[in-house]
Design a protein around this motif. Structure first.
Motif, PDB file in Angstrom:
ATOM      1  N   ILE A  40     -60.025  27.870 -42.924  1.00 26.58           N
ATOM      2  CA  ILE A  40     -61.232  28.521 -43.470  1.00 26.58           C
ATOM      3  C   ILE A  40     -60.854  29.822 -44.183  1.00 26.58           C
ATOM      4  O   ILE A  40     -61.339  30.112 -45.287  1.00 26.58           O
ATOM      5  N   GLU A  41     -59.952  30.598 -43.582  1.00 29.96           N
ATOM      6  CA  GLU A  41     -59.578  31.871 -44.224  1.00 29.96           C
ATOM      7  C   GLU A  41     -58.778  31.630 -45.504  1.00 29.96           C
ATOM      8  O   GLU A  41     -58.930  32.364 -46.490  1.00 29.96           O
ATOM      9  N   SER A  42     -57.920  30.616 -45.483  1.00 27.46           N
ATOM     10  CA  SER A  42     -57.154  30.307 -46.697  1.00 27.46           C
ATOM     11  C   SER A  42     -58.091  29.798 -47.798  1.00 27.46           C
ATOM     12  O   SER A  42     -57.946  30.156 -48.975  1.00 27.46           O
ATOM     13  N   TYR A  43     -59.083  28.976 -47.400  1.00 28.93           N
ATOM     14  CA  TYR A  43     -60.024  28.420 -48.380  1.00 28.93           C
ATOM     15  C   TYR A  43     -60.870  29.513 -49.027  1.00 28.93           C
ATOM     16  O   TYR A  43     -61.305  29.394 -50.168  1.00 28.93           O
ATOM     17  N   THR A  44     -61.107  30.592 -48.297  1.00 28.92           N
ATOM     18  CA  THR A  44     -61.942  31.676 -48.833  1.00 28.92           C
ATOM     19  C   THR A  44     -61.101  32.896 -49.237  1.00 28.92           C
ATOM     20  O   THR A  44     -61.642  33.971 -49.497  1.00 28.92           O
ATOM     21  N   SER A  45     -59.767  32.726 -49.278  1.00 28.85           N
ATOM     22  CA  SER A  45     -58.887  33.822 -49.721  1.00 28.85           C
ATOM     23  C   SER A  45     -59.167  34.172 -51.183  1.00 28.85           C
ATOM     24  O   SER A  45     -59.566  33.317 -51.977  1.00 28.85           O
ATOM     25  N   LYS A  46     -58.898  35.421 -51.529  1.00 26.98           N
ATOM     26  CA  LYS A  46     -59.066  35.845 -52.934  1.00 26.98           C
ATOM     27  C   LYS A  46     -58.169  35.049 -53.870  1.00 26.98           C
ATOM     28  O   LYS A  46     -58.438  34.968 -55.065  1.00 26.98           O
ATOM     29  N   ILE A  47     -57.043  34.518 -53.359  1.00 27.94           N
ATOM     30  CA  ILE A  47     -56.140  33.776 -54.253  1.00 27.94           C
ATOM     31  C   ILE A  47     -56.071  32.286 -53.889  1.00 27.94           C
ATOM     32  O   ILE A  47     -55.067  31.626 -54.111  1.00 27.94           O
ATOM     33  N   ALA A  48     -57.187  31.761 -53.356  1.00 28.21           N
ATOM     34  CA  ALA A  48     -57.274  30.305 -53.158  1.00 28.21           C
ATOM     35  C   ALA A  48     -57.170  29.623 -54.520  1.00 28.21           C
ATOM     36  O   ALA A  48     -57.554  30.194 -55.542  1.00 28.21           O
ATOM     37  N   GLN A  49     -56.656  28.432 -54.543  1.00 32.34           N
ATOM     38  CA  GLN A  49     -56.434  27.704 -55.805  1.00 32.34           C
ATOM     39  C   GLN A  49     -56.592  26.206 -55.522  1.00 32.34           C
ATOM     40  O   GLN A  49     -56.654  25.803 -54.351  1.00 32.34           O
ATOM     41  N   PRO A  50     -56.640  25.372 -56.564  1.00 32.91           N
ATOM     42  CA  PRO A  50     -56.959  23.958 -56.314  1.00 32.91           C
ATOM     43  C   PRO A  50     -56.019  23.251 -55.324  1.00 32.91           C
ATOM     44  O   PRO A  50     -56.480  22.431 -54.522  1.00 32.91           O
ATOM     45  N   ILE A  51     -54.739  23.567 -55.344  1.00 31.15           N
ATOM     46  CA  ILE A  51     -53.826  22.858 -54.429  1.00 31.15           C
ATOM     47  C   ILE A  51     -54.138  23.249 -52.984  1.00 31.15           C
ATOM     48  O   ILE A  51     -54.238  22.400 -52.095  1.00 31.15           O
ATOM     49  N   THR A  52     -54.317  24.549 -52.750  1.00 36.98           N
ATOM     50  CA  THR A  52     -54.615  24.981 -51.374  1.00 36.98           C
ATOM     51  C   THR A  52     -56.028  24.540 -50.970  1.00 36.98           C
ATOM     52  O   THR A  52     -56.261  24.218 -49.810  1.00 36.98           O
ATOM     53  N   ASP A  53     -56.958  24.495 -51.934  1.00 36.24           N
ATOM     54  CA  ASP A  53     -58.315  24.015 -51.607  1.00 36.24           C
ATOM     55  C   ASP A  53     -58.257  22.588 -51.056  1.00 36.24           C
ATOM     56  O   ASP A  53     -58.910  22.254 -50.064  1.00 36.24           O
ATOM     57  N   GLY A  54     -57.472  21.745 -51.722  1.00 34.46           N
ATOM     58  CA  GLY A  54     -57.361  20.346 -51.286  1.00 34.46           C
ATOM     59  C   GLY A  54     -56.797  20.258 -49.878  1.00 34.46           C
ATOM     60  O   GLY A  54     -57.323  19.531 -49.018  1.00 34.46           O
ATOM     61  N   LEU A  55     -55.738  21.001 -49.629  1.00 36.19           N
ATOM     62  CA  LEU A  55     -55.123  21.002 -48.292  1.00 36.19           C
ATOM     63  C   LEU A  55     -56.120  21.506 -47.248  1.00 36.19           C
ATOM     64  O   LEU A  55     -56.281  20.916 -46.177  1.00 36.19           O
ATOM     65  N   ASN A  56     -56.800  22.608 -47.578  1.00 33.52           N
ATOM     66  CA  ASN A  56     -57.663  23.237 -46.573  1.00 33.52           C
ATOM     67  C   ASN A  56     -58.902  22.401 -46.253  1.00 33.52           C
ATOM     68  O   ASN A  56     -59.280  22.274 -45.091  1.00 33.52           O
ATOM     69  N   LEU A  57     -59.547  21.844 -47.269  1.00 31.88           N
ATOM     70  CA  LEU A  57     -60.764  21.083 -46.982  1.00 31.88           C
ATOM     71  C   LEU A  57     -60.454  19.862 -46.123  1.00 31.88           C
ATOM     72  O   LEU A  57     -61.188  19.530 -45.186  1.00 31.88           O
ATOM     73  N   HIS A  58     -59.337  19.199 -46.419  1.00 31.12           N
ATOM     74  CA  HIS A  58     -59.000  18.031 -45.589  1.00 31.12           C
ATOM     75  C   HIS A  58     -58.579  18.483 -44.185  1.00 31.12           C
ATOM     76  O   HIS A  58     -58.915  17.824 -43.193  1.00 31.12           O
ATOM     77  N   ALA A  59     -57.874  19.618 -44.109  1.00 30.89           N
ATOM     78  CA  ALA A  59     -57.486  20.145 -42.789  1.00 30.89           C
ATOM     79  C   ALA A  59     -58.727  20.453 -41.951  1.00 30.89           C
ATOM     80  O   ALA A  59     -58.792  20.111 -40.768  1.00 30.89           O
ATOM     81  N   ILE A  60     -59.728  21.083 -42.565  1.00 25.97           N
ATOM     82  CA  ILE A  60     -60.961  21.443 -41.838  1.00 25.97           C
ATOM     83  C   ILE A  60     -61.626  20.176 -41.288  1.00 25.97           C
ATOM     84  O   ILE A  60     -62.059  20.122 -40.136  1.00 25.97           O
ATOM     85  N   SER A  61     -61.678  19.153 -42.126  1.00 25.32           N
ATOM     86  CA  SER A  61     -62.290  17.900 -41.700  1.00 25.32           C
ATOM     87  C   SER A  61     -61.496  17.268 -40.545  1.00 25.32           C
ATOM     88  O   SER A  61     -62.058  16.906 -39.502  1.00 25.32           O
ATOM     89  N   LEU A  62     -60.181  17.162 -40.698  1.00 23.08           N
ATOM     90  CA  LEU A  62     -59.347  16.540 -39.656  1.00 23.08           C
ATOM     91  C   LEU A  62     -59.464  17.283 -38.326  1.00 23.08           C
ATOM     92  O   LEU A  62     -59.596  16.674 -37.264  1.00 23.08           O
ATOM     93  N   ILE A  63     -59.435  18.603 -38.393  1.00 20.87           N
ATOM     94  CA  ILE A  63     -59.454  19.404 -37.158  1.00 20.87           C
ATOM     95  C   ILE A  63     -60.822  19.296 -36.488  1.00 20.87           C
ATOM     96  O   ILE A  63     -60.923  19.062 -35.284  1.00 20.87           O
ATOM     97  N   THR A  64     -61.897  19.449 -37.286  1.00 20.22           N
ATOM     98  CA  THR A  64     -63.246  19.413 -36.704  1.00 20.22           C
ATOM     99  C   THR A  64     -63.524  18.073 -36.040  1.00 20.22           C
ATOM    100  O   THR A  64     -64.040  18.011 -34.920  1.00 20.22           O
ATOM    101  N   MET A  65     -63.181  16.997 -36.717  1.00 22.65           N
ATOM    102  CA  MET A  65     -63.527  15.665 -36.207  1.00 22.65           C
ATOM    103  C   MET A  65     -62.671  15.260 -34.999  1.00 22.65           C
ATOM    104  O   MET A  65     -63.087  14.437 -34.199  1.00 22.65           O
ATOM    105  N   ASN A  66     -61.481  15.826 -34.888  1.00 19.22           N
ATOM    106  CA  ASN A  66     -60.546  15.320 -33.873  1.00 19.22           C
ATOM    107  C   ASN A  66     -60.195  16.303 -32.763  1.00 19.22           C
ATOM    108  O   ASN A  66     -59.620  15.904 -31.751  1.00 19.22           O
ATOM    109  N   ALA A  67     -60.514  17.595 -32.953  1.00 24.23           N
ATOM    110  CA  ALA A  67     -60.089  18.584 -31.950  1.00 24.23           C
ATOM    111  C   ALA A  67     -60.671  18.314 -30.558  1.00 24.23           C
ATOM    112  O   ALA A  67     -59.945  18.412 -29.563  1.00 24.23           O
TER     113      ALA A  67
END
Ligand SMILES: [Fe+2]
Length: 383
Positions: free
Chosen positions: A200-227
């Protein structure tokens, strides 16, 4: 400014993937002599043995350094360097949570460059090669297995020094659920929410970018659904693998974007007290999100969507508020402490915490500016 995304660590994932350990080590050195950097808990739980069995089977010599402590200190790093010199070792194999991996990285820095670790605080201060590092995370929240940063606590200044240099990016990381599936529920839960905080912090960082957005959104989904299943059941390999991969993806992302105010505050508290990093982040996350909400409501809304919240017909601000509630629900489901006082923290450290947090590099990546008073208020709300 141009966006930058560095790639480095080869991530080997899957159940029993550590069986490839011998071949990987031999690919890095013709005469490997391995320093296993870990803690006594990992040794006593029999987890280190799974690694040493692999090395024995492959006739690879090793020594076990099991002195790693939470929030790694300068003293431990220097003891590790002396251990490495004494046994003339040439490869670091970190097995454990973030503390083990960060300690191995810091040992690599002072072994290569000499002198005291304080010299290397900041970015790119090491100007020579370092020993290769292999990382085997045994908790979710580290991310350190996939980036070039290490944190070392300076007990004199009560601060966490951040050292960022490409030579300490692990060459390989093994994401093996066999190394994590038996985690005690409380540690699994806290480290999973730490990983969620990274994303979440990386996704909302001042220097977030499309590559990190892709990684972070899928990470958020994987973690939320499976934690929940990964933390509460000690036989759910599928969920454990998904949370672990989500954690590594977030680690790859935040290695490029930095983090935000949650980590700035939790690093400050971690320099003053020894409360576990993951628990601190889990407590602080919803309160910092509420503070940040006016500056990042669109992105928080998107976070809520991948966490499974129905945002149909809802404004960004309302959606962002629902995301904060979803984070709270998840923390409650995971039975994580929700208040700073639950972990022995009182308001007498708040002013010092706020002053140190404003100097933390992660604060610079937070999209909403904060004053000392703002941070003290966040801490009071979380008390
Ligand atoms: Fe973290």
């Amino acid at each position: 400014m141009n966006a930058r995304f560095a790639m480095g660590t080869e991530v080997i994932q899957g159940r029993n993937s550590i069986e490839e350990m011998g071949a990987v080590i031999k690919s890095l050195s013709s005469k490997p002599s391995v320093m296993i950097c870990t803690d006594k808990g990992i040794v006593n739980a029999g987890i280190a043995k799974k690694i040493t069995e692999q090395l024995d089977e492959n006739d690879i010599s090793y020594q076990v350094f099991d002195e790693v402590v939470p929030n790694p200190k300068i003293k431990t790093v220097e003891e590790g360097r002396d251990f490495l010199h004494k046994h003339d070792l040439n490869l670091l194999l970190a097995v454990g949570g973030g503390s083990s991996i960060d300690t191995a990285k810091a040992i690599a820095v002072i072994h290569a460059g000499g002198g005291e670790i304080e010299r290397y605080e900041g970015r790119d201060k090491l100007d020579c090669d370092a020993l290769p590092i292999i990382a085997v995370p045994t908790t979710y929240g580290t991310g350190s297995e996939a980036n070039k940063a290490t944190l070392v606590t300076n007990e004199k200044t009560k601060t966490k020094m951040v050292i960022v240099t490409p030579q300490i990016q692990p060459t390989h990381a093994f994401i093996d659920p066999e190394m994590m599936v038996k985690l005690p529920a409380a540690i699994g839960a806290a480290t999973a929410v730490d990983a969620l905080t990274h994303a979440i912090e990386s996704y909302t960082s001042k220097i977030a970018q499309p590559i990190t957005d892709g990684l972070n959104l899928h990470a958020i989904s994987l973690i939320t659904m499976n934690a929940p299943s990964a933390a509460m059941r000690q036989d759910d390999y599928e969920s454990t693998t998904k949370v672990a991969i989500g954690s590594t993806m977030a680690g790859m992302a935040f290695g490029n974007t930095g983090l935000g105010l949650v980590h700035a505050i939790s690093h400050a508290i971690g320099g003053i007290t020894d409360v576990a990093h993951g628990v601190l982040n889990a407590i602080l996350l919803p309160y910092v999100m509420e503070f940040n909400l006016p500056a990042v409501s669109d992105r928080y809304r998107q976070v809520g969507e991948v966490m499974g919240v129905d945002m149909n017909g809802i404004s960004d601000v309302e959606g962002a508020k629902m995301t904060c509630e979803k984070v709270r629900e998840l923390c409650q489901l995971l039975e994580i402490p929700t208040r700073l006082k639950d972990v022995g923290i009182s308001s007498d450290i708040f002013e010092e915490t706020a002053i140190i947090a404003l100097k933390d590099g992660n604060y610079l990546r937070n999209r909403r500016e904060a004053t000392k008073k703002d941070i003290q208020n966040i801490l009071l709300n979380a008390l």
